[in-house]
Design an enzyme around this catalytic site. Sequence first.
Site, mmCIF file in Angstrom:
data_model
loop_
_atom_site.group_PDB
_atom_site.id
_atom_site.type_symbol
_atom_site.label_atom_id
_atom_site.label_comp_id
_atom_site.label_asym_id
_atom_site.label_seq_id
_atom_site.Cartn_x
_atom_site.Cartn_y
_atom_site.Cartn_z
ATOM 1 N N PHE A 111 73.985 -30.227 124.723
ATOM 2 C CA PHE A 111 74.881 -30.268 125.882
ATOM 3 C C PHE A 111 74.374 -29.420 127.050
ATOM 4 O O PHE A 111 74.826 -29.585 128.173
ATOM 5 C CB PHE A 111 76.305 -29.858 125.468
ATOM 6 C CG PHE A 111 76.654 -28.425 125.737
ATOM 7 C CD1 PHE A 111 76.240 -27.415 124.904
ATOM 8 C CD2 PHE A 111 77.420 -28.099 126.849
ATOM 9 C CE1 PHE A 111 76.571 -26.102 125.161
ATOM 10 C CE2 PHE A 111 77.758 -26.774 127.123
ATOM 11 C CZ PHE A 111 77.325 -25.781 126.269
ATOM 12 N N LYS A 112 73.401 -28.518 126.803
ATOM 13 C CA LYS A 112 72.862 -27.704 127.891
ATOM 14 C C LYS A 112 72.288 -28.580 129.016
ATOM 15 O O LYS A 112 72.254 -28.161 130.166
ATOM 16 C CB LYS A 112 71.767 -26.769 127.375
ATOM 17 C CG LYS A 112 72.184 -25.846 126.219
ATOM 18 C CD LYS A 112 72.928 -24.629 126.693
ATOM 19 C CE LYS A 112 73.128 -23.550 125.629
ATOM 20 N NZ LYS A 112 73.928 -23.935 124.458
ATOM 21 N N ASP A 113 71.838 -29.797 128.678
ATOM 22 C CA ASP A 113 71.294 -30.700 129.703
ATOM 23 C C ASP A 113 72.315 -31.008 130.799
ATOM 24 O O ASP A 113 71.939 -31.196 131.952
ATOM 25 C CB ASP A 113 70.880 -32.039 129.072
ATOM 26 C CG ASP A 113 69.645 -31.925 128.182
ATOM 27 O OD1 ASP A 113 68.767 -31.103 128.470
ATOM 28 O OD2 ASP A 113 69.572 -32.692 127.201
#
Length: 478
Positions: A111-113
Amino acid sequence: MRYISTRGQAAELSFKEALLVGLASDGGLYVPAAWPKLSFDEIRSLRGKPYAEVAFSVMSPFVGEEIDDVDLRRMIEEAYATFHHPAVTPLVQMGPNDWLLELFHGPTLAFKDVAMQILARLMDHVLTERGERLTIVGATSGDTGGAALEAFKTCHGIDTFFMFPNGKVSDFQRRQMTTIGAENCHAIAIDGSFDDCQSMVKDMFGHQSFASTVRLSAVNSINWGRVMAQVVYYFTAATALGAPEQSVSFTVPTGNFGDIYAGFVAKQMGLPISRLVIATNENDILARTLTTGDHRLGSVKPTITPSMDIQISSNFERLLFEAAGRDPAAVRDLMAALKDSRRYSLPDKMLRFIRDSFDAGAVSEVETLEEVARIWKYAGYLADPHTAVAVKVACDHAVPDVPMVTLSTAHPAKFRDAVRNATGEEARPPAWGDVSSGRTETVEHLAGDRARVEEFILKHARLTRGSVKSLTSEGVTS
Ligand SMILES: *Cc1c(COP(=O)(O)O)cnc(C)c1O
């Protein structure tokens, strides 16, 4: 929009300045001076809209007039075009009123993207306008480094260096960092632990001549730009499930408190969120804080959900600021106590404020594996262990009539060994995100010695602005 520090003793900043500085000079975190609100009708109108449009509606009040709408829209479009799902962050139904919000369809499968892809474009845009450049240095125990290097690879004004503990990240995570193939992105394997890498980053910021020569910057989870980007998917998910007419609850696997704090921001903006449920692994400091009011640092236990192996939950300070009625003196007192005695106890009023919106639960290692197995058995779904922690906590907090959305933060292929141990199944990465073979690794291998790392950075950072070339056959340098 103006930004103020949670500790009240740093200069007020514009959006662009807050984007570039990260931490405030008084040690605090920047928050918007006031919460922008979306009306009932405005929220209603987001339902069913493309992700990029919702993102523009949610982010533009935080940006204000500082970036032209046309530029902001273009950056948002480009950022989310890197995702491999037409909904960007799709919902998957798991039970009659239980949903997973899959946040892992971006280039590095975690989810960091979602935040990094837009943060990189915003930062490069501001630097280009100013004719300036930066060097980003970070330490990673896994997901952040890959997402950052991938996101910043096309930024002409930014060189990015990420250190990771040699041999202590998975092969998949290492290859995500070492196969980027861009001359402005560098993976550095350090002989030492994650904490050693982290403390070298801190020391570099303290080393003034180095920091100013390279124009040192960071993209850690306290950066306001990252938080802002994460607010968007609370809106897409809740409106898809009936908001604003229907309220919705969220359960979030939590480490640095950035992701779940973004849910709190969505609520401040007017999204009808019933409960925000903090899910932790055995590093359960936040769950204990909510139960007892006592915030007490322990030591970090390594688990199969490494992205949540944290004691100091940086973004929690932003919630404390709200719980204290935006009184920076109260935040300073708590943070001073934490520094001096590694604990503080929350005044009743603050604890009540937090409990008004949040619940919490912690899950053990054994329970995490059991939950991965249970989800596979009952729903035929391979969940990564971070997601499984949250699914278990969500089950304990579900109430009839309110949809419960659990945030799924990583593709199961990123934690393939744990998933195999729990289910006997192989979680395969999608072809577009598969780094397991093919491309050559480029990695610098250094001792855990700040001077050596600084020397490497000085040698490779482009100290003037320059276009980015991609490397094709550079080969392995260690
Ligand atoms: C970073 C991360 C988390 C924790 O998110 P925070 O914003 O730090 O609370 C959870 N799961 C995965 C897979 C992550 O990479």
